[in-house]
Design a protein around this motif. Sequence first.
Motif, PDB file in Angstrom:
ATOM      1  N   ILE A  66       0.837  -1.205   0.000  1.00 35.81           N
ATOM      2  CA  ILE A  66       0.000   0.000   0.000  1.00 35.81           C
ATOM      3  C   ILE A  66       0.869   1.251   0.000  1.00 35.81           C
ATOM      4  CG2 ILE A  66      -1.638   1.339   1.397  1.00 35.81           C
ATOM      5  CD1 ILE A  66      -2.876  -1.405   2.174  1.00 35.81           C
ATOM      6  N   CYS A  67       1.917   1.251   0.803  1.00 36.65           N
ATOM      7  CA  CYS A  67       2.833   2.402   0.825  1.00 36.65           C
ATOM      8  C   CYS A  67       3.477   2.601  -0.536  1.00 36.65           C
ATOM      9  CB  CYS A  67       3.910   2.212   1.890  1.00 36.65           C
ATOM     10  SG  CYS A  67       3.320   2.473   3.568  1.00 36.65           S
ATOM     11  N   GLU A  68       3.903   1.508  -1.168  1.00 43.74           N
ATOM     12  CA  GLU A  68       4.533   1.624  -2.484  1.00 43.74           C
ATOM     13  C   GLU A  68       3.551   2.208  -3.503  1.00 43.74           C
ATOM     14  OE1 GLU A  68       6.930  -1.135  -5.672  1.00 43.74           O
ATOM     15  OE2 GLU A  68       5.162  -1.976  -4.699  1.00 43.74           O
ATOM     16  N   LYS A  69       2.303   1.806  -3.412  1.00 39.31           N
ATOM     17  CA  LYS A  69       1.294   2.246  -4.386  1.00 39.31           C
ATOM     18  C   LYS A  69       0.918   3.719  -4.212  1.00 39.31           C
ATOM     19  CE  LYS A  69      -3.260   0.984  -6.159  1.00 39.31           C
ATOM     20  NZ  LYS A  69      -4.359   0.030  -6.072  1.00 39.31           N
ATOM     21  N   TYR A  70       0.783   4.191  -2.980  1.00 42.72           N
ATOM     22  CA  TYR A  70       0.227   5.517  -2.736  1.00 42.72           C
ATOM     23  C   TYR A  70       1.231   6.589  -2.314  1.00 42.72           C
ATOM     24  CZ  TYR A  70      -4.296   3.267  -3.052  1.00 42.72           C
ATOM     25  OH  TYR A  70      -5.380   2.574  -3.490  1.00 42.72           O
TER      26      TYR A  70
END
Length: 149
Positions: A66-70
């Motif tokens: 999620i961190c990588e995506k957003y």
Amino acid sequence: MSGTLNKVMLIGHLGDEVKMHYFEGGNCVGRFPLATNETYTSKQTNERVTNTEWHNIVVRNKAAEICEKYLSKGDKVYIEGRLKTRKWQDDKGNDRYSTEIQCNDFTFLSTKKESENNVSNNPVAEQKPVTNQQKTTESISEENDDLPF
């Protein structure tokens, strides 16, 4: 109660993109630097001085994805976790140490673009959290919750 506590709470800006490492079995780890600033007025020179402290953040599995995506460089984020010091050896065989924040909860506060727009339009609006990304963080907490309701 054991009488000890290892808890860290930080609000800062990403210093770089999230770097992902994937392992066999589907697990993964995301790492990124987080900058926090301290500003004060020097009594000797009467000038504003800003000190930046850099923190190494480690996020695991679904939270890392999620961190990588957003998240991207410059985004403002709240991180909650614990300190962990790792010992390793460099190329010359010397013992080296790295202190990291093992993240167990986070909230996206703003993106770099939103921060730039808010500063130019309305400096107070920067404090308002991003609701779509905040919902994503809340869903992670619910997945870890084993309560029946």
